[in-house]
Design a protein around this motif. Structure first.
Motif, PDB file in Angstrom:
ATOM      1  N   SER A  42       0.828  -1.204   0.000  1.00 55.73           N
ATOM      2  CA  SER A  42       0.000   0.000   0.000  1.00 55.73           C
ATOM      3  C   SER A  42       0.866   1.259   0.000  1.00 55.73           C
ATOM      4  O   SER A  42       0.595   2.214  -0.726  1.00 55.73           O
ATOM      5  N   TYR A  43       1.953   1.248   0.815  1.00 53.52           N
ATOM      6  CA  TYR A  43       2.845   2.408   0.875  1.00 53.52           C
ATOM      7  C   TYR A  43       3.467   2.698  -0.490  1.00 53.52           C
ATOM      8  O   TYR A  43       3.471   3.840  -0.962  1.00 53.52           O
ATOM      9  N   VAL A  44       3.992   1.649  -1.100  1.00 56.09           N
ATOM     10  CA  VAL A  44       4.690   1.842  -2.370  1.00 56.09           C
ATOM     11  C   VAL A  44       3.728   2.349  -3.442  1.00 56.09           C
ATOM     12  O   VAL A  44       4.048   3.244  -4.216  1.00 56.09           O
ATOM     13  N   MET A  45       2.521   1.798  -3.479  1.00 54.89           N
ATOM     14  CA  MET A  45       1.559   2.235  -4.485  1.00 54.89           C
ATOM     15  C   MET A  45       1.155   3.691  -4.282  1.00 54.89           C
ATOM     16  O   MET A  45       1.032   4.447  -5.252  1.00 54.89           O
ATOM     17  N   GLU A  46       0.970   4.074  -3.044  1.00 57.21           N
ATOM     18  CA  GLU A  46       0.609   5.467  -2.771  1.00 57.21           C
ATOM     19  C   GLU A  46       1.730   6.405  -3.219  1.00 57.21           C
ATOM     20  O   GLU A  46       1.484   7.451  -3.833  1.00 57.21           O
ATOM     21  N   GLU A  47       2.957   6.001  -2.937  1.00 58.73           N
ATOM     22  CA  GLU A  47       4.097   6.825  -3.301  1.00 58.73           C
ATOM     23  C   GLU A  47       4.274   6.909  -4.816  1.00 58.73           C
ATOM     24  O   GLU A  47       4.539   7.972  -5.369  1.00 58.73           O
ATOM     25  N   TYR A  48       4.103   5.780  -5.477  1.00 57.79           N
ATOM     26  CA  TYR A  48       4.251   5.800  -6.930  1.00 57.79           C
ATOM     27  C   TYR A  48       3.119   6.587  -7.584  1.00 57.79           C
ATOM     28  O   TYR A  48       3.332   7.315  -8.559  1.00 57.79           O
ATOM     29  N   ARG A  49       1.921   6.453  -7.045  1.00 57.28           N
ATOM     30  CA  ARG A  49       0.767   7.171  -7.581  1.00 57.28           C
ATOM     31  C   ARG A  49       1.034   8.684  -7.550  1.00 57.28           C
ATOM     32  O   ARG A  49       0.831   9.377  -8.550  1.00 57.28           O
ATOM     33  N   ASP A  50       1.530   9.155  -6.418  1.00 60.22           N
ATOM     34  CA  ASP A  50       1.836  10.581  -6.313  1.00 60.22           C
ATOM     35  C   ASP A  50       3.020  10.952  -7.208  1.00 60.22           C
ATOM     36  O   ASP A  50       3.030  12.008  -7.848  1.00 60.22           O
ATOM     37  N   GLY A  51       4.036  10.081  -7.233  1.00 63.77           N
ATOM     38  CA  GLY A  51       5.217  10.369  -8.036  1.00 63.77           C
ATOM     39  C   GLY A  51       4.914  10.450  -9.513  1.00 63.77           C
ATOM     40  O   GLY A  51       5.453  11.307 -10.233  1.00 63.77           O
ATOM     41  N   LEU A  52       4.036   9.587  -9.978  1.00 66.33           N
ATOM     42  CA  LEU A  52       3.662   9.594 -11.383  1.00 66.33           C
ATOM     43  C   LEU A  52       2.899  10.866 -11.733  1.00 66.33           C
ATOM     44  O   LEU A  52       3.133  11.488 -12.783  1.00 66.33           O
ATOM     45  N   LEU A  53       2.021  11.276 -10.853  1.00 69.69           N
ATOM     46  CA  LEU A  53       1.308  12.538 -11.057  1.00 69.69           C
ATOM     47  C   LEU A  53       2.282  13.703 -11.105  1.00 69.69           C
ATOM     48  O   LEU A  53       2.168  14.607 -11.941  1.00 69.69           O
ATOM     49  N   LEU A  54       3.245  13.662 -10.207  1.00 72.62           N
ATOM     50  CA  LEU A  54       4.201  14.753 -10.136  1.00 72.62           C
ATOM     51  C   LEU A  54       5.046  14.817 -11.402  1.00 72.62           C
ATOM     52  O   LEU A  54       5.368  15.904 -11.888  1.00 72.62           O
TER      53      LEU A  54
END
Length: 653
Positions: free
Chosen positions: A470-482
């Protein structure tokens, strides 16, 4: 996309599978009343503490600023609706699928496949093949037609007809007309798994059984088996092929002159620094990164390199598609041990057809893990809708399929309706459905449907069952948006805002200077009398080519020349040369005598915008980003809980 991979490497968030767990959390700060908690801040700070080199990022006050800046950008991305973009959604889905693979492995099966792969890596197979193309989801008629084709060809090959000729005549591999089906040498993980199995299980000189891969049907002939050559470290000197406009360039003549100097005892490394046109290696004496069979784009280069036996051995000049080379062997590296290769091999196992074995084990595990139940009444009703037309891929969903909303399967509390099973059967028609009678086929399809649904249920609950996922997905989700936001707001603007870039360059151009440069002709030799003759000829205004023609014999290279404009400190310049216009005195460095003719000294000058554009664009991007973060702080309301931050600082310090 390489830029995207690089960008994510710079984020706070690195996809790793272990995290510091901290169940207690308080609101650290809010952005427009949206809370951000201490557990996330603490976890990410600890995770990246050893990764950052900039001490300012280890400073917690500075780190909080960076963290808030990051979250501000993410909020801006959501405000602009970037999360709704099709490209973003697809890439996020792809990443999740890749990340989830880590949770679908079976340790025992994986280990067996790793050991099998490692054992196969000890050998390299050379094989030729004949391919008859057929899609893995082709109709039974097309599949049977392709099989009969390969069967006839196999009979001819087994009867003794020349395999190469058969490949040219029948193979549907586009390259077969030129290479007669020869695939060269390969080892484990280089071919699809069924093909690899056939290659390693077919004796040398023999022809394999018919193989089915996702490309179609094959037969192969093993033409050679040899020990894996391992990896090798070499140095090389390369003279590039002449470009059309370089009419006076003769690469073969130059490489032969260099080879003669090596034979005369001159150091390979010094000659590489002076004359090699592979700029990525020349400053290192020509040394290349270690490589193994098939890793370079030139088989000729690899074969010559591996033919050298002892460290220090030097090849004769030879030509590749890139130019002329001389290779010196530095070191041979045997295959690594199984322990050393374990992580690498596990990754490879998960990426190819071997993973099907892991899938089978996963299906078994999930059937034990979850509670599931088939509704016999609904299954019987749905089964009546499936007809023999499925064998010809002509079955269509009945018009009332959508009415079968009652559950046919329940997994824990999740209910899957009868329509889902009918859709599944419809898709399965693309494969080869041969099981008869129809009732047995439907039972088999249901078991496949069950495994698919159990896997989907497991996959859909990864965030719940595994907090680290869950942590990694949340981080990647934000990173991809960024990434998308930065591309839109900063990177593209820095490239297209020509006026802004020019103004930024004008304000910072004194930071981008050429060092002092010298336009010079350099002559070198191991013989003092020869270099004195070269000196005399330079004083008379002779050109480098005329000097070489006069002082070099047919089989002996006495002098080499180099010319051009070089920055002070360049490897091409003798360290002891004087930066005075005119012909120098003869001077010696190591085993070489040098003389130089300096045509002109070019003083330190400011680089033009074109000459330093890459660096200027990068600096301009950073400048725009900092101003942008300041603007975001005005656009959004940020409130920091100072007391909470002081407490978390004490804990982390």
């Amino acid at each position: 996309m390489n830029l995207k991979k690089f960008f994510f490497g710079l984020l706070f968030f690195t996809s790793v599978m272990s995290f510091a767990q901290n169940n207690s959390k308080e609101v650290l700060f809010t952005i427009n009343d949206k809370p951000y908690y201490t557990d996330e801040f603490s976890r990410i700070y600890k995770k990246n503490l050893d990764l950052v080199k900039d001490d300012s990022q280890k400073n917690l006050d500075q780190y909080l600023e960076l963290f808030i800046g990051y979250k501000l950008k993410v909020n801006k991305a959501y405000k602009l609706g970037l999360q709704n973009g099709a490209s973003y959604q697809n890439e996020l889905k792809t990443y999740r699928s890749q990340l989830a693979k880590n949770y679908f492995n079976d340790t025992k099966v994986t280990q067996e496949l790793v050991e099998e792969g490692y054992n196969r890596l000890q050998k390299e197979i050379r094989a030729s093949h004949i391919l008859i193309l057929v899609d893995e989801n082709a109709s039974p008629e097309d599949t049977l037609k392709a099989y009969k084709k390969i069967e006839e060809i196999a009979k001819k090959a087994l009867a003794g007809e020349n395999f190469d000729d058969l490949a040219v005549q029948y193979s549907e591999d586009p390259s077969a007309k030129e290479n007669k089906g020869d695939l060269g040498y390969f080892s484990a993980f280089r071919m699809v798994y069924p093909f690899e199995n056939a290659a390693y299980n077919t004796p040398k000189g023999k022809i394999s059984k018919i193989i089915r891969t996702r490309f179609g049907y094959h037969i192969l002939k093993v033409t050679d088996v040899r020990p894996n050559r391992g990896e090798i470290t070499v140095a090389h000197i390369m003279i590039l092929n002449a470009k059309p406009e370089e009419k006076d360039k003769n690469p073969e003549s130059t490489i032969n002159d260099i080879y003669k100097k090596i034979q005369q005892g001159e150091k390979f490394e010094d000659l590489a620094k002076q004359f090699s046109e592979d700029k990525s290696s020349s400053s290192k004496g020509g040394v290349l990164n270690r490589f193994g069979s098939g890793q370079l784009s030139s088989e000729e280069f690899e074969n010559v390199a591996f033919s050298l036996e002892k460290p220090g051995d030097v090849s004769k000049p030879f030509k590749s598609q890139f130019g002329w080379h001389i290779i010196k062997l530095i070191e041979k590296h045997p295959i690594k041990t199984l322990d050393e290769m374990k992580n690498e091999l596990e990754t490879k196992v998960g990426k190819d057809d071997r993973s099907k074995k892991i899938t089978e084990k996963l299906n078994e595990k999930l059937r034990k893990k979850y509670t599931y139940k088939k509704d016999a009444k609904q299954f019987a009703a749905v089964s009546k809708l499936i007809t023999d037309a499925v064998y010809e891929s002509k079955w269509t969903l009945p018009e009332n399929a959508a009415t079968f909303t009652a559950p046919i399967l329940t997994i824990n509390s999740k209910k899957i309706d009868g329509k889902a099973f009918l859709d599944f059967v419809d898709k399965q028609q693309k494969g080869v459905l041969k099981i008869k009678p129809l009732s047995k086929l439907v039972d088999v399809l249901y078991e496949k449907f069950l495994d698919e649904q159990l896997t989907a249920y497991y996959d859909g609950n990864l965030e719940t069952e595994f907090p680290e996922f869950s942590y990694v997905m949340e981080e990647y989700r934000d990173g991809l948006l960024l990434f998308d936001l930065m591309e839109k707001e900063i990177w593209d603007r820095a490239k297209t805002d020509t006026l802004g870039l020019k103004n930024f360059y004008d304000a910072h151009k004194m930071e981008h200077m050429w060092k002092k440069r010298v336009d010079v002709i350099i002559a070198s030799s191991t013989k003092q009398d020869v270099i004195k003759k070269a000196q005399s000829m330079l004083k008379k205004g002779e050109e480098p080519e005329a000097i070489k023609n006069a002082l070099n014999a047919k089989d002996v290279v006495n002098v080499m020349t180099n010319s051009g404009a070089f920055e002070e400190g360049s490897d091409a310049l003798p360290k002891g040369m004087k930066y005075d216009v005119g012909v120098s005195d003869v001077f010696k460095e190591g085993e070489y005598y040098f003389v130089t003719k300096v045509e002109k000294i070019i003083p330190e000058t400011v680089k033009s915008l074109d000459e330093c554009k890459g660096k200027i664009v990068n600096d301009y991007q950073q400048y725009l980003e900092q101003r942008w973060v300041d603007d975001l702080k005005q656009e959004f309301t940020v409130k920091i809980n100072k007391d909470v931050f002081d407490r978390i600082k004490k804990q982390l310090q």
